[in-house]
Design a protein around this motif. Structure first.
Motif, short mmCIF file in Angstrom:
data_model
loop_
_atom_site.label_atom_id
_atom_site.label_comp_id
_atom_site.label_asym_id
_atom_site.label_seq_id
_atom_site.Cartn_x
_atom_site.Cartn_y
_atom_site.Cartn_z
N THR A 133 39.52 28.53 42.01
CA THR A 133 39.21 29.92 42.34
C THR A 133 38.34 30.06 43.42
OG1 THR A 133 39.50 30.57 40.02
CG2 THR A 133 38.53 32.22 41.52
N ARG A 135 36.15 32.42 46.08
CA ARG A 135 35.87 33.80 46.45
C ARG A 135 35.54 33.86 47.86
NH1 ARG A 135 30.53 34.70 43.14
NH2 ARG A 135 31.08 36.75 43.78
N GLN A 138 35.27 40.66 50.84
CA GLN A 138 36.40 41.69 50.71
C GLN A 138 37.24 41.75 51.98
OE1 GLN A 138 35.69 45.20 48.89
NE2 GLN A 138 37.76 45.88 48.53
N ARG A 166 43.71 30.24 42.86
CA ARG A 166 43.58 31.67 43.05
C ARG A 166 42.39 32.51 43.56
NH1 ARG A 166 40.80 35.72 39.67
NH2 ARG A 166 39.33 34.12 38.84
N ASP A 168 40.02 35.37 43.96
CA ASP A 168 39.04 36.29 42.95
C ASP A 168 39.17 37.51 43.49
OD1 ASP A 168 37.59 37.66 41.32
OD2 ASP A 168 36.02 36.16 41.14
N ARG A 169 39.97 38.72 43.13
CA ARG A 169 39.91 39.95 43.66
C ARG A 169 39.07 40.86 43.09
NH1 ARG A 169 44.59 40.15 47.26
NH2 ARG A 169 45.81 38.29 47.07
N ASP A 170 38.38 40.29 42.12
CA ASP A 170 37.46 41.35 41.31
C ASP A 170 35.85 41.04 41.92
OD1 ASP A 170 39.57 42.20 39.71
OD2 ASP A 170 39.33 40.36 38.56
N ARG A 171 35.51 40.19 42.26
CA ARG A 171 34.09 39.58 42.57
C ARG A 171 34.05 38.94 43.73
NH1 ARG A 171 31.31 35.82 38.61
NH2 ARG A 171 33.30 34.66 38.79
N PHE A 172 33.67 39.87 44.66
CA PHE A 172 33.59 39.33 46.35
C PHE A 172 32.36 38.78 46.55
CE2 PHE A 172 37.43 42.67 46.14
CZ PHE A 172 38.29 41.57 46.82
#
Length: 226
Positions: A133, A135, A138, A166, A168-172
């Motif tokens: 994943t 990060r 944004q 992947r 991570d689009r939830d925790r930038f």
């Protein structure tokens, strides 16, 4: 022949004179001896007091000298700490300036894209996991997605293994950092921080001996550079 009264008186006077002379001589002898003993005792007392005074001043001199050494050591330590702080402040200013220049580079999309390519590939090579994943900030989501898509084939070709990435689009990552990415394995227990700040910090740590020599010159008391 019987002594006359005049003869008796003469003998008595002679005896009295003799006794008086003996008494005077005895008195003089006693006075002389007393004076001699007095002078001896006075000399002994003077010498004793002189020794005490000398010992007192020697002790005071040692105390003053010790106090002076302590003060000099304290002043030297203060001066050394001020020099060290000034040097640390200079290095901090240098790193802050480097960080500002990195922030300027990020504003150039082409330069930043190449930089992300290297950071992403390095993170993947370090983990060597089948699922990872990533990060990012944004505001970097689009450019990171493009870099990931471009570099997955490069990674597969290099390690001869498949990988699933992947984003991570939830925790930038915080938006106020300069840029870069973090790469984690599938369960998140292993993390590679490849933000620009962490890379600069690592580089500064590795190059700190060279940086110090460049800024302040070689330390003659230091035998090893680590």
């Amino acid at each position: 022949m019987a002594l006359t009264d005049a003869d008796v008186q003469k003998q008595i006077k002679h005896m009295m004179a003799f006794i008086e002379q003996e008494a005077k001589e005895k008195v003089e002898e006693i006075n002389s001896k007393a004076e001699e003993e007095f002078n001896i005792e006075k000399g002994r007392l003077v010498q004793t007091q002189r020794v005490k005074i000398m010992e007192y001043f020697e002790k005071k001199e040692k105390q003053i000298e010790q106090h002076k050494r302590i003060q000099m050591s304290h002043l030297n330590n203060q001066a050394r700490l001020k020099v060290l702080k000034a040097r640390d402040d200079m290095i901090t200013d240098l790193l802050n300036e480097a960080l500002k220049r990195l922030a300027e580079l990020v504003k150039d999309p082409e330069t930043y894209s190449k930089l992300l390519d290297g950071l992403i590939l390095q993170g993947l090579y370090q983990l060597l996991e089948p699922k990872v994943t990533i990060r990012c900030r944004q505001q970097d989501l689009e450019i990171v997605q493009a870099s990931v898509s471009k570099n997955i084939p490069v990674y597969k070709e290099a390690v001869k293994s498949n990988i699933t990435v992947r984003i991570d689009r939830d925790r930038f990552l915080p938006s106020d950092i300069c840029g870069g990415i973090e790469v984690c394995n599938d369960n998140g227990k292993i993390r590679v921080s490849n933000t620009l700040e962490s890379r600069l910090e690592l580089l500064a740590e590795q190059m700190m001996p060279e940086i110090r020599v460049s800024l302040f010159g070689a330390n003659p008391n230091r035998k090893f550079l680590d």
